[in-house]
Write a protein that holds these residues in place. Structure first.
Motif, PDB file in Angstrom:
ATOM      1  N   THR A   1      34.805  41.205  40.563  1.00 23.61           N
ATOM      2  CA  THR A   1      35.137  40.104  39.659  1.00 23.61           C
ATOM      3  C   THR A   1      35.515  40.659  38.286  1.00 23.61           C
ATOM      4  O   THR A   1      36.516  40.246  37.686  1.00 23.61           O
ATOM      5  CB  THR A   1      33.923  39.147  39.547  1.00 23.61           C
ATOM      6  OG1 THR A   1      33.412  38.898  40.858  1.00 23.61           O
ATOM      7  CG2 THR A   1      34.318  37.840  38.900  1.00 23.61           C
TER       8      THR A   1
ATOM      9  N   TYR B   1      29.841  41.893  41.689  1.00 21.36           N
ATOM     10  CA  TYR B   1      30.484  41.559  40.410  1.00 21.36           C
ATOM     11  C   TYR B   1      31.461  42.617  39.940  1.00 21.36           C
ATOM     12  O   TYR B   1      32.305  42.368  39.063  1.00 21.36           O
ATOM     13  CB  TYR B   1      29.455  41.211  39.334  1.00 21.36           C
ATOM     14  CG  TYR B   1      28.552  42.335  38.898  1.00 21.36           C
ATOM     15  CD1 TYR B   1      27.257  42.462  39.387  1.00 21.36           C
ATOM     16  CD2 TYR B   1      28.982  43.256  37.950  1.00 21.36           C
ATOM     17  CE1 TYR B   1      26.419  43.484  38.968  1.00 21.36           C
ATOM     18  CE2 TYR B   1      28.147  44.277  37.528  1.00 21.36           C
ATOM     19  CZ  TYR B   1      26.872  44.392  38.045  1.00 21.36           C
ATOM     20  OH  TYR B   1      26.051  45.410  37.624  1.00 21.36           O
TER      21      TYR B   1
ATOM     22  N   HIS C   1      36.413  34.179  43.222  1.00 15.56           N
ATOM     23  CA  HIS C   1      35.265  35.017  43.587  1.00 15.56           C
ATOM     24  C   HIS C   1      34.020  34.146  43.712  1.00 15.56           C
ATOM     25  O   HIS C   1      33.583  33.531  42.724  1.00 15.56           O
ATOM     26  CB  HIS C   1      35.005  36.086  42.518  1.00 15.56           C
ATOM     27  CG  HIS C   1      36.003  37.199  42.547  1.00 15.56           C
ATOM     28  ND1 HIS C   1      36.106  38.075  43.596  1.00 15.56           N
ATOM     29  CD2 HIS C   1      36.943  37.583  41.638  1.00 15.56           C
ATOM     30  CE1 HIS C   1      37.059  38.962  43.350  1.00 15.56           C
ATOM     31  NE2 HIS C   1      37.590  38.684  42.173  1.00 15.56           N
TER      32      HIS C   1
ATOM     33  N   ALA D   1      35.650  32.266  38.897  1.00 18.42           N
ATOM     34  CA  ALA D   1      34.375  32.875  39.298  1.00 18.42           C
ATOM     35  C   ALA D   1      33.370  31.746  39.442  1.00 18.42           C
ATOM     36  O   ALA D   1      33.068  31.057  38.478  1.00 18.42           O
ATOM     37  CB  ALA D   1      33.919  33.882  38.247  1.00 18.42           C
TER      38      ALA D   1
END
Ligand code: FEO
Length: 393
Positions: free
Chosen positions: A291, A288, A281, A251
């Motif tokens: 994610t 989000y 991501h 992330a």
């Protein structure tokens, strides 16, 4: 739509809403599932979002004609399922609203005087004639009042949000009559974002239901489960235990491409080391919720972002808050970052990982300004440490 015996699906699809709860993107829409049991006594199980009431009342009348509804069973009070209660009372004034103590107080709180009510407790049974409905209290799956209703006659569990998923139903309602595979990623996203904080209550509900002979699960969102009950229950069990498989979520956020270049280097090295499940991501471009869903699926998490105004990059702060808010457990983590004159990376990410008891792997590093060979080497070392750790788990 007839499901079995005297039990009908009377839910609706919402293909208009952009954000569920004002938060969660709905690229494939969502269904609000409601069920009707047309026995000697007629019971409606949950309702639908009120915007769809005209379609809903038509479905009810197509089945019932002029027959009244005797009971409205409220398994869950979130308004995507309860906001038609007031209109159901108006169209069916003799209806009795069935819920536990917490439900009925919420009915009054949201919709005023509840009228005729029946308070049920754990294990109570409501006979409809042929069907016997038994109630299981399952608080915090997803709100304090949530309960499930089990039809002991046809072995159908009306489960509320549990086992539900995003995604409107495209014609078919029952899993055996559709391609269910697109619903599974949306189940993971639904669970991780909406119910994800409540792993303990979900586990208690699963244990309570373990000995119940369930042949059909009628959730409030998504397909009716029959052939896939085993997979769906196993997925909820796994997610509520925060169990994950070998793989890494990277992330990252990047303002000018430097942090992204490092994230790419981390991913390439993970692949060289044989990690086959790597998900990247870009937090500036991915909501989000996606994610988080992947973080519920994979053991490894590597985060990287720039420092911004002396703090972590805003989208990274948001993601970290949401992970902590769901009390995710048992992940291994590495991190890196970039900065120009002062870094917020090490202190913030180290403290955050400690709070969540995530095991840190490798050597965190911070890149100053342009990406040099040293930083890329640090990326590879971090990826090596993560891969080694996952291999050893
Ligand atoms: Fe679908 Fe918690 O409501």
């Amino acid at each position: 739509m007839l499901l079995r015996g005297k039990v009908y699906y009377v839910g609706v699809n919402d293909r208009h809403k952009d954000l569920f709860e004002g938060l969660w993107p709905l690229p494939f829409g969502v269904s609000y599932n409601s069920y009707l049991i047309a026995d000697e006594k007629v019971a409606l199980v949950d309702t639908v979002e009120v915007d769809f009431f005209p379609r809903y009342i038509q479905k009810l009348r197509d089945i019932l004609g002029e027959r009244p509804i005797d009971y409205l069973i409220v398994n869950h009070m979130e308004p995507d399922h309860s906001s038609s209660i007031a209109l159901i009372r108006k169209y069916y004034p003799s209806v009795t609203i069935v819920g536990n103590k917490k439900t009925l107080s919420m009915v009054e709180g949201y919709y005023g005087e509840a009228g005729s009510t029946l308070t049920v407790a754990e294990g109570d049974v409501l006979p409809l004639g042929h069907h016997q409905l038994k109630f299981y209290l399952t608080p915090m799956v997803h709100w304090p009042e949530t309960m499930m209703t089990f039809d002991e006659t046809d072995h159908i569990l009306f489960s509320g949000d549990a086992f539900g998923c995003f995604g409107a139903l495209n014609g078919a309602v029952v899993d055996a009559k559709m391609d269910v595979q697109p619903f599974f990623p949306e189940m993971r996203r639904y669970y991780s974002n909406i119910v994800g904080k409540y792993g303990g209550p979900v586990q208690r509900a699963l244990q309570k239901l373990a000995a119940v002979d369930i042949q059909m699960i009628c959730s409030t969102h998504g397909p009716v489960w029959t052939e896939y009950i085993g997979e769906v229950v196993a997925e909820y069990d796994r997610m509520s235990l925060y169990q994950a498989k070998k793989g890494v979520v990277i992330a990252y956020a990047s303002m000018y491409g430097n942090t992204e270049e490092m994230a790419e280097a981390v991913a390439e090295e993970l692949a060289v080391k044989g990690i086959t499940h790597i998900v990247m991501h870009d937090l500036s471009r991915t909501h989000y919720s996606y994610t988080l869903s992947d973080i519920f699926s994979y053991q490894g998490l590597i985060v990287g972002c720039p420092t911004y105004n002396g703090r972590l990059y805003p989208y990274m702060e948001s993601l970290l808050r949401e992970i902590a808010g769901r009390e995710v457990k048992g992940r291994v983590m590495g991190y890196f970052g970039s900065y120009t004159w002062v870094s917020a990376i090490d202190k913030n990410l180290k403290d955050w990982a400690e709070k969540l008891k995530f095991e840190l792997v490798g050597q965190p590093f911070e890149n100053k300004q342009g990406v040099g060979a040293d930083s890329l080497e640090s990326c590879r070392a971090l990826a090596d440490a993560m891969a080694d750790k996952l291999e050893a788990m």
